[in-house]
Design a protein around this motif. Structure first.
Motif, PDB file in Angstrom:
ATOM      1  N   ARG A 238     -23.865  63.913 -41.761  1.00  0.00           N
ATOM      2  CA  ARG A 238     -24.898  64.183 -40.306  1.00  0.00           C
ATOM      3  C   ARG A 238     -25.708  62.680 -40.276  1.00  0.00           C
ATOM      4  O   ARG A 238     -26.618  62.599 -41.136  1.00  0.00           O
ATOM      5  N   GLY A 239     -25.490  61.807 -39.301  1.00  0.00           N
ATOM      6  CA  GLY A 239     -26.151  60.784 -39.415  1.00  0.00           C
ATOM      7  C   GLY A 239     -26.259  59.725 -40.563  1.00  0.00           C
ATOM      8  O   GLY A 239     -25.397  59.271 -41.056  1.00  0.00           O
ATOM      9  N   ASP A 240     -27.491  59.552 -41.200  1.00  0.00           N
ATOM     10  CA  ASP A 240     -27.756  58.774 -42.384  1.00  0.00           C
ATOM     11  C   ASP A 240     -27.898  59.541 -43.577  1.00  0.00           C
ATOM     12  O   ASP A 240     -28.184  59.011 -44.783  1.00  0.00           O
ATOM     13  N   TRP A 241     -27.341  60.840 -43.520  1.00  0.00           N
ATOM     14  CA  TRP A 241     -27.360  61.607 -44.711  1.00  0.00           C
ATOM     15  C   TRP A 241     -26.088  62.476 -44.953  1.00  0.00           C
ATOM     16  O   TRP A 241     -25.420  62.629 -43.696  1.00  0.00           O
ATOM     17  N   ARG A 242     -25.935  62.769 -46.053  1.00  0.00           N
ATOM     18  CA  ARG A 242     -24.878  63.763 -46.111  1.00  0.00           C
ATOM     19  C   ARG A 242     -25.160  64.819 -47.302  1.00  0.00           C
ATOM     20  O   ARG A 242     -26.016  64.567 -48.244  1.00  0.00           O
ATOM     21  N   VAL A 243     -24.644  65.927 -47.350  1.00  0.00           N
ATOM     22  CA  VAL A 243     -24.827  67.100 -48.119  1.00  0.00           C
ATOM     23  C   VAL A 243     -23.653  67.342 -49.002  1.00  0.00           C
ATOM     24  O   VAL A 243     -22.647  67.549 -48.184  1.00  0.00           O
ATOM     25  N   PHE A 244     -23.849  67.686 -50.195  1.00  0.00           N
ATOM     26  CA  PHE A 244     -22.707  68.087 -51.039  1.00  0.00           C
ATOM     27  C   PHE A 244     -22.882  69.522 -51.410  1.00  0.00           C
ATOM     28  O   PHE A 244     -23.987  69.914 -51.928  1.00  0.00           O
ATOM     29  N   LEU A 245     -21.705  70.163 -51.286  1.00  0.00           N
ATOM     30  CA  LEU A 245     -21.576  71.617 -51.875  1.00  0.00           C
ATOM     31  C   LEU A 245     -20.543  71.884 -52.594  1.00  0.00           C
ATOM     32  O   LEU A 245     -19.610  71.038 -52.563  1.00  0.00           O
ATOM     33  N   ASN A 246     -20.417  73.092 -53.012  1.00  0.00           N
ATOM     34  CA  ASN A 246     -19.493  73.657 -54.040  1.00  0.00           C
ATOM     35  C   ASN A 246     -18.314  74.002 -52.771  1.00  0.00           C
ATOM     36  O   ASN A 246     -18.517  74.896 -52.046  1.00  0.00           O
ATOM     37  N   ALA A 247     -17.295  73.210 -53.114  1.00  0.00           N
ATOM     38  CA  ALA A 247     -16.097  73.282 -51.928  1.00  0.00           C
ATOM     39  C   ALA A 247     -15.589  74.974 -52.040  1.00  0.00           C
ATOM     40  O   ALA A 247     -15.016  75.235 -51.008  1.00  0.00           O
TER      41      ALA A 247
ATOM     42  N   PHE B 241     -28.574  66.674 -51.414  1.00  0.00           N
ATOM     43  CA  PHE B 241     -28.497  65.620 -50.168  1.00  0.00           C
ATOM     44  C   PHE B 241     -28.643  64.257 -50.466  1.00  0.00           C
ATOM     45  O   PHE B 241     -29.489  63.917 -51.399  1.00  0.00           O
ATOM     46  N   LEU B 242     -27.906  63.566 -50.182  1.00  0.00           N
ATOM     47  CA  LEU B 242     -28.140  61.912 -50.463  1.00  0.00           C
ATOM     48  C   LEU B 242     -27.934  61.290 -49.140  1.00  0.00           C
ATOM     49  O   LEU B 242     -27.581  61.968 -48.068  1.00  0.00           O
ATOM     50  N   GLY B 243     -28.324  60.031 -49.137  1.00  0.00           N
ATOM     51  CA  GLY B 243     -28.203  59.136 -48.064  1.00  0.00           C
ATOM     52  C   GLY B 243     -26.707  58.821 -47.719  1.00  0.00           C
ATOM     53  O   GLY B 243     -25.835  58.606 -48.612  1.00  0.00           O
ATOM     54  N   ARG B 244     -26.442  58.030 -46.515  1.00  0.00           N
ATOM     55  CA  ARG B 244     -25.022  57.389 -46.230  1.00  0.00           C
ATOM     56  C   ARG B 244     -25.301  56.191 -45.910  1.00  0.00           C
ATOM     57  O   ARG B 244     -26.015  55.691 -45.072  1.00  0.00           O
ATOM     58  N   GLY B 245     -24.797  55.228 -46.657  1.00  0.00           N
ATOM     59  CA  GLY B 245     -24.732  53.866 -46.478  1.00  0.00           C
ATOM     60  C   GLY B 245     -24.033  53.213 -45.285  1.00  0.00           C
ATOM     61  O   GLY B 245     -23.138  54.094 -44.431  1.00  0.00           O
ATOM     62  N   ASP B 246     -24.229  51.940 -45.184  1.00  0.00           N
ATOM     63  CA  ASP B 246     -23.299  51.343 -43.959  1.00  0.00           C
ATOM     64  C   ASP B 246     -22.048  51.638 -43.841  1.00  0.00           C
ATOM     65  O   ASP B 246     -21.424  51.832 -42.840  1.00  0.00           O
ATOM     66  N   LEU B 247     -21.366  51.648 -45.076  1.00  0.00           N
ATOM     67  CA  LEU B 247     -19.881  51.625 -45.327  1.00  0.00           C
ATOM     68  C   LEU B 247     -19.438  53.083 -45.444  1.00  0.00           C
ATOM     69  O   LEU B 247     -18.338  53.243 -45.992  1.00  0.00           O
ATOM     70  N   GLY B 248     -20.286  54.096 -45.555  1.00  0.00           N
ATOM     71  CA  GLY B 248     -20.101  55.501 -45.811  1.00  0.00           C
ATOM     72  C   GLY B 248     -20.232  55.811 -47.094  1.00  0.00           C
ATOM     73  O   GLY B 248     -20.191  57.096 -47.715  1.00  0.00           O
ATOM     74  N   GLU B 249     -20.677  54.854 -48.083  1.00  0.00           N
ATOM     75  CA  GLU B 249     -20.979  54.989 -49.404  1.00  0.00           C
ATOM     76  C   GLU B 249     -22.312  55.709 -49.676  1.00  0.00           C
ATOM     77  O   GLU B 249     -23.155  55.947 -48.774  1.00  0.00           O
ATOM     78  N   GLU B 250     -22.401  56.324 -50.827  1.00  0.00           N
ATOM     79  CA  GLU B 250     -23.732  56.999 -51.198  1.00  0.00           C
ATOM     80  C   GLU B 250     -24.980  56.017 -51.148  1.00  0.00           C
ATOM     81  O   GLU B 250     -24.820  54.908 -51.220  1.00  0.00           O
ATOM     82  N   ALA B 251     -26.123  56.536 -50.748  1.00  0.00           N
ATOM     83  CA  ALA B 251     -27.473  55.875 -50.661  1.00  0.00           C
ATOM     84  C   ALA B 251     -28.552  56.692 -50.801  1.00  0.00           C
ATOM     85  O   ALA B 251     -28.126  58.121 -51.468  1.00  0.00           O
ATOM     86  N   ASP B 252     -29.810  56.265 -51.296  1.00  0.00           N
ATOM     87  CA  ASP B 252     -30.962  57.241 -51.440  1.00  0.00           C
ATOM     88  C   ASP B 252     -31.003  58.288 -50.372  1.00  0.00           C
ATOM     89  O   ASP B 252     -30.783  57.747 -49.122  1.00  0.00           O
ATOM     90  N   VAL B 253     -31.571  59.332 -50.697  1.00  0.00           N
ATOM     91  CA  VAL B 253     -31.605  60.392 -49.409  1.00  0.00           C
ATOM     92  C   VAL B 253     -32.926  59.693 -48.753  1.00  0.00           C
ATOM     93  O   VAL B 253     -33.820  59.195 -49.156  1.00  0.00           O
TER      94      VAL B 253
END
Length: 116
Positions: free
Chosen positions: A43-52, A86-98
């Motif tokens: 969602r925007g500049d962050w992403r959430v990881f959950l148990n699938a 919850f982590l951030g989302r970098g410019d290329l879709g990679e992980e970043a700081d929340v």
């Protein structure tokens, strides 16, 4: 390559505190935190990881994570189960700081002070 990212971790158990933690990049550290295979929602500049398999294996609902996501415009109440990372989302879709605004919003919503 970064050695760690700042993550917002929201356990499903209300007795467990919400926390900020340094997380190593990669699949295995995230799987360890959520207790199994992961799925992520961006969602925007962050992403959430959950148990699938959270719904399938009947993990407890994560009411706090669902509330935070809903407040940010993402309704996942039915699938937010188990620990949420919850982590951030970098410019290329990679992980970043929340993102800091997400941390601040969690602090406001849950009346807690989060520090790394």
């Amino acid at each position: 390559m970064r050695t760690a990212y700042t993550a917002l971790i929201i356990p499903s158990q209300l007795a467990e505190p919400i926390r900020i933690e340094s997380v190593e990049p990669g699949l295995q550290p995230l799987q360890s935190l959520v207790g199994g295979d992961i799925e992520d929602v961006t969602r925007g500049d962050w992403r959430v990881f959950l148990n699938a398999e959270g719904v399938i294996v009947n993990l407890p609902p994560n009411l706090r994570a669902a509330q935070l996501m809903d407040d940010c415009g993402l309704d996942l109440a039915g699938v937010a189960r188990g620990t949420a990372v919850f982590l951030g989302r970098g410019d290329l879709g990679e992980e970043a700081d929340v993102p800091e605004p997400l941390i601040r919003r969690a602090e406001e919503m849950f009346d807690t002070r989060l520090v790394a």
